[in-house]
Write a protein that holds these residues in place. Structure first.
Motif, short mmCIF file in Angstrom:
data_model
loop_
_atom_site.label_atom_id
_atom_site.label_comp_id
_atom_site.label_asym_id
_atom_site.label_seq_id
_atom_site.Cartn_x
_atom_site.Cartn_y
_atom_site.Cartn_z
N LEU A 204 47.89 41.17 39.19
CA LEU A 204 46.72 41.31 40.05
C LEU A 204 46.29 39.97 40.59
O LEU A 204 46.31 38.96 39.87
CB LEU A 204 45.58 41.94 39.25
N MET A 205 45.95 39.94 41.88
CA MET A 205 45.26 38.80 42.47
C MET A 205 44.12 39.35 43.29
O MET A 205 44.32 40.22 44.13
CB MET A 205 46.21 37.99 43.37
N HIS A 206 42.90 38.90 43.00
CA HIS A 206 41.77 39.38 43.80
C HIS A 206 41.02 38.20 44.37
O HIS A 206 40.93 37.13 43.77
CB HIS A 206 40.85 40.30 43.01
N SER A 332 42.28 42.92 46.97
CA SER A 332 43.09 42.77 45.76
C SER A 332 44.54 43.03 46.10
O SER A 332 44.86 43.85 46.97
CB SER A 332 42.61 43.71 44.65
N PRO A 341 50.97 34.81 41.09
CA PRO A 341 49.65 35.08 41.66
C PRO A 341 49.10 33.93 42.50
O PRO A 341 48.43 34.16 43.52
CB PRO A 341 48.77 35.35 40.44
N ARG A 345 48.18 34.19 46.39
CA ARG A 345 46.84 33.83 46.85
C ARG A 345 46.92 32.83 48.01
O ARG A 345 46.24 33.00 49.04
CB ARG A 345 46.04 33.23 45.71
N GLY A 369 43.88 35.64 39.16
CA GLY A 369 45.04 36.52 39.12
C GLY A 369 45.73 36.51 37.77
O GLY A 369 45.50 35.64 36.93
#
Length: 460
Positions: A204-206, A332, A341, A345, A369
């Motif tokens: 996950l990368m938000h 996300s 990540p 990003r 992330g």
């Protein structure tokens, strides 16, 4: 085999007592996100520590800046050691008026088809799943006096509120947590008759994107048509992320993405996962992702870019004719194995910056992330667990990736250097995080029996 049969018979004979222990655990309202329940979270952790101690585990309730973490370890001289992870905290129960019975008063209900279900908050996520493993250990101790492998248990109390303290805890206690393999029971079955083993979890990368235009909100009659509208700018930038075929058009976004083996794609193509049975229950019918991919690939083995929220300007009742000065979006990206990540990003931010007009600006707030994790297809413990599950359920497990993320699993690989087998027994209709959460009695009973078989297989 004689030992295995005795242990399985013990599981069956003690099922009523196992249910009562689970009910005692479920009665504790361990809602981690609400500090008003801090004492209840501690009580849940202590209850579990005491229960594991009764099986001969050396247990400890470890304080953290948040809720405590339960650790327990056996020491019977077995050759191999596994570590089991779960969580004792639960989601809030709101809206309370939609519950058909009090959420922390567990009960067994029977539906029209005669299926018995345990209804309570935490029944499926994750107290019921944790107790399938604990009860399997209990059956071994009762029937044979020992466990087939050494077991370390780590159960946290903040999974539902972000797991802020589990990463530092793992790093600080890596020597005592070290094992040959990690086991997690926080996933689900393929369907009510078919078990599954999750081979990978997406990372996950938000991030949060904030576009600035004029130095104040503007009158749309006076400035409209001349002044940049940051909502338009942000919308155009986000619309440019995907091409007409659903691919993410950000340069470098797919760096590191590896294709699943052909044999696995062939197996996936035979699964009955269609737009009708997957999207239909939520009121949709058309997959929106990459058009050249199987539906199961879209939700398990391919990376994604999603907008989670977008706002700006006036959103109150009635109208206010302004051109806003600021527009914001939360995004996300779900990541797959070998994607970094940080690189994702940076690629996303570079792409968005390139879409912003010269007289506007953009800032980014976030960028946190975690990487994806995956078990290699030739892992011998995977084959042992698959056979054990097939023996219990009468059908081989489906081996797939899962679209969600469990960041602590990445910690197990990065910090402890150990792979993780993710085996769970929840079902799609268990209403996890919703009112009237339930866990089928069969999931609980056969979940215990499944862990008995898996632990026995891992000892070989």
């Amino acid at each position: 085999m004689a030992d295995l049969d005795r242990v399985l018979a013990t599981v069956d004979a003690d099922l009523d007592a196992s249910i009562e222990r689970l009910f005692a655990f479920l009665r504790i309202p361990s809602i981690s996100t609400d500090r008003a329940y801090a004492a209840e979270c501690r009580r849940a952790g202590q209850w579990l520590a005491d229960d594991l101690a009764s099986l001969g585990f050396a247990t400890k309730l470890n304080d953290t800046p948040g809720h405590p973490i339960v650790t327990a370890a056996s020491n019977g001289g077995a050759e191999r050691r596994v570590m089991f992870y779960g969580h004792y905290d639960v989601q809030p129960v709101d809206p309370l008026d939609l519950w058909e019975s009090p959420p922390f008063e567990p009960r067994i209900v029977e539906n029209a088809e005669g299926v018995k279900r345990i209804v309570a908050r935490g029944s499926a996520d994750d107290k019921g799943q944790v107790m399938t493993f604990v009860e399997a250990c209990r059956a071994f101790v009762k029937a044979t006096g020992k466990l087939p492998v050494e077991v370390t248990v780590m159960v946290e109390g903040e999974e539902e509120s972000g797991s802020a303290n589990i990463g530092p805890f793992v790093a600080a206690h890596k020597d005592e947590l070290k094992a040959d393999l990690a086991l997690v029971c926080d996933t689900g079955m393929w369907d009510a008759q078919t078990p599954s083993i999750i081979l990978s979890l997406r990372g996950l990368m938000h991030d949060e994107i904030v576009v600035h235009a004029a130095d104040r909100d503007l009158h749309s009659g006076y400035y409209g048509g001349a002044a940049a509208n940051p909502l338009h700018v942000l919308s155009k930038a986000i619309a440019a992320v995907h091409d007409a075929n659903g691919h993410v058009a950000i340069p470098g976004f797919y760096d590191g993405v590896v294709e699943p083996p052909d044999y696995m794609k062939a197996a996936w193509s035979k699964l009955d996962l269609t737009p009708e049975n997957f999207l239909g229950p939520v009121g949709l019918s058309l997959p929106s992702g990459e058009k050249d991919r199987l539906l199961i690939e879209l939700i398990s083995s391919r990376p994604t870019f999603e907008v989670n929220g977008m706002w700006g300007g006036y959103i109150g009742e009635g109208s206010k004719t302004v051109i806003p000065s600021i527009a914001t979006a939360k995004i996300s990206c779900r990541l797959v194995a070998n994607q970094d990540p940080v690189r994702v990003r940076d690629a996303v931010r570079a792409f968005i910056r390139a879409q912003i007009p010269a007289d506007c600006s953009v800032e980014f707030l976030g960028g946190e992330g975690s990487p994806a994790v995956a078990v290699t297809h030739d892992n011998p413990d995977l084959a042992k667990a698959a056979k054990a599950l097939g023996d219990e359920w009468g059908t081989p497990p489906v081996t797939v990736g899962e679209g969600g993320s469990i960041p602590v699993v990445g910690q197990f690989k990065k910090v402890l250097g150990q792979d993780t087998l993710l085996v769970g027994f929840s079902l799609d209709d268990d209403r996890i995080h919703s009112p009237n959460e339930k866990y089928d009695l069969t999931s609980f009973h056969k979940g215990i029996r499944s862990w008995v078989r898996i632990l026995a297989a891992l000892a070989q």
